[in-house]
Design an enzyme around this catalytic site. Structure first.
Site, PDB file in Angstrom:
ATOM      1  N   ARG A  61      -9.081   1.562   9.079  1.00 33.15           N
ATOM      2  CA  ARG A  61      -8.708   0.181   9.368  1.00 33.15           C
ATOM      3  C   ARG A  61      -9.809  -0.559  10.119  1.00 33.15           C
ATOM      4  O   ARG A  61      -9.628  -1.737  10.436  1.00 33.15           O
ATOM      5  CB  ARG A  61      -7.437   0.162  10.214  1.00 33.15           C
ATOM      6  CG  ARG A  61      -6.161  -0.192   9.447  1.00 33.15           C
ATOM      7  CD  ARG A  61      -5.011  -0.154  10.443  1.00 33.15           C
ATOM      8  NE  ARG A  61      -3.815  -0.844  10.055  1.00 33.15           N
ATOM      9  CZ  ARG A  61      -2.780  -0.279   9.451  1.00 33.15           C
ATOM     10  NH1 ARG A  61      -2.821   0.971   9.077  1.00 33.15           N
ATOM     11  NH2 ARG A  61      -1.686  -0.979   9.209  1.00 33.15           N
TER      12      ARG A  61
ATOM     13  N   LYS B  86       0.827  -1.211   0.000  1.00 34.70           N
ATOM     14  CA  LYS B  86       0.000   0.000   0.000  1.00 34.70           C
ATOM     15  C   LYS B  86       0.864   1.266   0.000  1.00 34.70           C
ATOM     16  O   LYS B  86       0.606   2.196  -0.749  1.00 34.70           O
ATOM     17  CB  LYS B  86      -0.925   0.039   1.232  1.00 34.70           C
ATOM     18  CG  LYS B  86      -1.921  -1.094   1.315  1.00 34.70           C
ATOM     19  CD  LYS B  86      -2.904  -0.895   2.445  1.00 34.70           C
ATOM     20  CE  LYS B  86      -2.274  -0.854   3.832  1.00 34.70           C
ATOM     21  NZ  LYS B  86      -1.589  -2.102   4.226  1.00 34.70           N
TER      22      LYS B  86
ATOM     23  N   ARG C  92      11.912  -6.013   5.384  1.00 31.27           N
ATOM     24  CA  ARG C  92      11.722  -4.611   4.973  1.00 31.27           C
ATOM     25  C   ARG C  92      12.595  -3.663   5.786  1.00 31.27           C
ATOM     26  O   ARG C  92      12.727  -3.792   6.990  1.00 31.27           O
ATOM     27  CB  ARG C  92      10.252  -4.260   5.181  1.00 31.27           C
ATOM     28  CG  ARG C  92       9.907  -2.843   4.849  1.00 31.27           C
ATOM     29  CD  ARG C  92       8.448  -2.708   4.599  1.00 31.27           C
ATOM     30  NE  ARG C  92       7.681  -2.570   5.825  1.00 31.27           N
ATOM     31  CZ  ARG C  92       6.375  -2.284   5.833  1.00 31.27           C
ATOM     32  NH1 ARG C  92       5.718  -2.169   4.694  1.00 31.27           N
ATOM     33  NH2 ARG C  92       5.735  -2.167   6.963  1.00 31.27           N
TER      34      ARG C  92
ATOM     35  N   ARG D 263       0.142  -8.800  13.364  1.00 30.90           N
ATOM     36  CA  ARG D 263      -0.444  -7.707  12.577  1.00 30.90           C
ATOM     37  C   ARG D 263      -1.360  -8.259  11.488  1.00 30.90           C
ATOM     38  O   ARG D 263      -2.398  -7.673  11.185  1.00 30.90           O
ATOM     39  CB  ARG D 263       0.661  -6.843  11.967  1.00 30.90           C
ATOM     40  CG  ARG D 263       1.299  -5.924  13.002  1.00 30.90           C
ATOM     41  CD  ARG D 263       2.564  -5.306  12.486  1.00 30.90           C
ATOM     42  NE  ARG D 263       2.374  -4.464  11.327  1.00 30.90           N
ATOM     43  CZ  ARG D 263       3.345  -4.185  10.448  1.00 30.90           C
ATOM     44  NH1 ARG D 263       4.556  -4.698  10.590  1.00 30.90           N
ATOM     45  NH2 ARG D 263       3.106  -3.402   9.448  1.00 30.90           N
TER      46      ARG D 263
ATOM     47  N   ARG E 166      11.637  -1.428  11.289  1.00 30.77           N
ATOM     48  CA  ARG E 166      10.585  -1.033  12.220  1.00 30.77           C
ATOM     49  C   ARG E 166      10.409  -2.111  13.273  1.00 30.77           C
ATOM     50  O   ARG E 166      10.447  -3.294  12.964  1.00 30.77           O
ATOM     51  CB  ARG E 166       9.263  -0.872  11.449  1.00 30.77           C
ATOM     52  CG  ARG E 166       9.142   0.436  10.734  1.00 30.77           C
ATOM     53  CD  ARG E 166       7.990   0.463   9.750  1.00 30.77           C
ATOM     54  NE  ARG E 166       6.720  -0.063  10.261  1.00 30.77           N
ATOM     55  CZ  ARG E 166       5.581  -0.037   9.555  1.00 30.77           C
ATOM     56  NH1 ARG E 166       5.565   0.476   8.330  1.00 30.77           N
ATOM     57  NH2 ARG E 166       4.475  -0.525  10.051  1.00 30.77           N
TER      58      ARG E 166
HETATM   59  P1  AMP Z   1       1.303   0.935   8.968  1.00 30.35           P
HETATM   60  O1  AMP Z   1       2.499   1.803   8.761  1.00 30.35           O
HETATM   61  O2  AMP Z   1       0.123   1.344   8.153  1.00 30.35           O
HETATM   62  O3  AMP Z   1       1.614  -0.531   8.865  1.00 30.35           O
HETATM   63  O4  AMP Z   1       0.848   1.185  10.492  1.00 30.35           O
HETATM   64  C1  AMP Z   1       1.699   0.843  11.564  1.00 30.35           C
HETATM   65  C2  AMP Z   1       0.892   0.704  12.848  1.00 30.35           C
HETATM   66  O5  AMP Z   1       0.272   1.964  13.170  1.00 30.35           O
HETATM   67  C3  AMP Z   1      -0.269  -0.274  12.791  1.00 30.35           C
HETATM   68  O6  AMP Z   1       0.142  -1.609  12.998  1.00 30.35           O
HETATM   69  C4  AMP Z   1      -1.147   0.248  13.928  1.00 30.35           C
HETATM   70  O7  AMP Z   1      -0.616  -0.093  15.193  1.00 30.35           O
HETATM   71  C5  AMP Z   1      -1.010   1.749  13.767  1.00 30.35           C
HETATM   72  N1  AMP Z   1      -2.036   2.275  12.842  1.00 30.35           N
HETATM   73  C6  AMP Z   1      -1.827   2.799  11.598  1.00 30.35           C
HETATM   74  N2  AMP Z   1      -2.986   3.163  11.053  1.00 30.35           N
HETATM   75  C7  AMP Z   1      -3.969   2.865  11.947  1.00 30.35           C
HETATM   76  C8  AMP Z   1      -5.373   2.975  11.948  1.00 30.35           C
HETATM   77  N3  AMP Z   1      -6.026   3.467  10.902  1.00 30.35           N
HETATM   78  N4  AMP Z   1      -6.041   2.561  13.050  1.00 30.35           N
HETATM   79  C9  AMP Z   1      -5.401   2.080  14.118  1.00 30.35           C
HETATM   80  N5  AMP Z   1      -4.069   1.920  14.173  1.00 30.35           N
HETATM   81  C10 AMP Z   1      -3.357   2.298  13.096  1.00 30.35           C
END
Ligand code: AMP
Length: 216
Positions: free
Chosen positions: A90, A15, A129, A173, A162
C-alpha cells in the site's frame, strides 16, 4: 516459477471479491493484509493490538509492522507457488520490500490489475458493505444482499459492519489511498506490469476482464 499477482485499487474497488475468484482459479492463497490484521484483532494478539488504533481511524498500519507480517505469511508452505495479494503493498516502501522478498523466492510481481471505480461508487459500496464474521465473505445491503438478513449465505455466520466501513471513516480511507497508495500506479506502470480494469461493472464482468488481462 511462482506467480504473484498484486491487486491494486482504492478501498471499495472490489479487490477482495476478485482476489477470491483469482485464488480459486489459480489455486493460489489469497493473502489479504486487512484480513490478517482483522484476524489478529479478533484473537487479541500483540499484532492485533498494535494495528487496531490505525485501522479504526482509517490510517495505514506502519510499514515495518505490515512488512514483517507479510514476510511471516510468505514463509508458510502454501505460498511456495505464489499468491494473490490483496491490500499489500500500500506504499512504495512496502512495494520495494515486496520486490526484495520475492527476489529471495526466485519470483517477482507478475501482474498488477489496477481496479478503479468512481469515488461516489466506492463510498456507496463501503458504507453498505456487510462482512461475514467467520470467513470475511462480503455482501452489500443493496447490490449483493444475503438471502437471509444478517446471515452469510456461504457459511451461515453473522454478518457485521466493519468499524472502518462506517461513513465517517470511509472518506478518510479514500484520501489515505490517494496520498499513500496511488503512487504505486506509476510504480508498477514503470515496471510494465500494470493492467487497468474497470471495477464499476457487475462482479462477473470484472472477473472476465481480469481473466483477459491474465490471458486466460
Ligand atoms: P482492507 O481490508 O484492505 O481494506 O484493510 C483494512 C485496514 O487495514 C486498512 O484501512 C489499514 O488500516 C490496514 N491495512 C491493510 N493493509 C495494509 C497495508 N498494506 N499497509 C498498512 N495498513 C494496511
Amino acid at each position: 516459477m511462482p506467480t504473484y499477482i498484486v491487486l491494486l485499487g482504492p478501498p471499495g474497488a472490489g479487490k477482495g471479491t476478485q482476489a477470491k475468484v483469482l485464488a480459486e482459479k489459480f489455486d493460489l492463497p489469497h493473502v489479504s493484509s486487512g484480513d490478517i490484521f482483522r484476524e489478529n484483532m479478533k484473537n487479541d494478539t500483540e499484532l492485533g493490538k498494535q494495528a487496531q488504533a490505525y485501522i479504526s481511524k482509517g490510517e495505514l498500519v506502519p510499514d515495518d509492522v505490515t512488512i514483517e507480517m507479510i514476510r511471516e505469511r510468505f514463509s508458510r508452505s502454501d505460498c511456495k507457488n505464489g499468491a494473490i495479494l490483496d491490500g499489500f503493498p500500500r506504499t512504495p516502501v512496502q512495494a520495494d520490500a515486496l520486490e526484495q522478498m520475492l527476489r529471495g523466492f526466485g519470483g517477482r510481481v507478475n501482474l498488477v490489475p489496477y481496479i478503479t471505480a468512481p469515488v461516489q461508487v466506492l463510498i456507496e459500496r463501503l458504507a453498505g458493505r456487510w462482512t461475514c464474521r467467520a470467513n470475511g465473505h462480503i455482501f452489500h445491503e443493496q447490490f449483493n444482499p444475503p438471502e437471509k438478513n444478517g446471515i452469510c449465505d456461504l457459511d451461515q455466520s453473522e454478518l457485521y459492519q466493519r468499524d472502518d466501513d462506517k461513513a465517517e471513516t470511509v472518506l478518510h480511507r479514500i484520501e489515505v489511498y490517494q496520498a499513500q497508495t496511488a503512487p504505486l500506479i506509476s510504480y508498477y506502470k514503470d515496471r510494465g506490469v500494470l493492467a487497468e480494469i474497470n471495477g464499476f461493472a457487475p462482479i462477473e464482468e470484472v472477473s472476465a476482464d481480469l481473466m483477459f488481462a491474465l490471458k486466460y
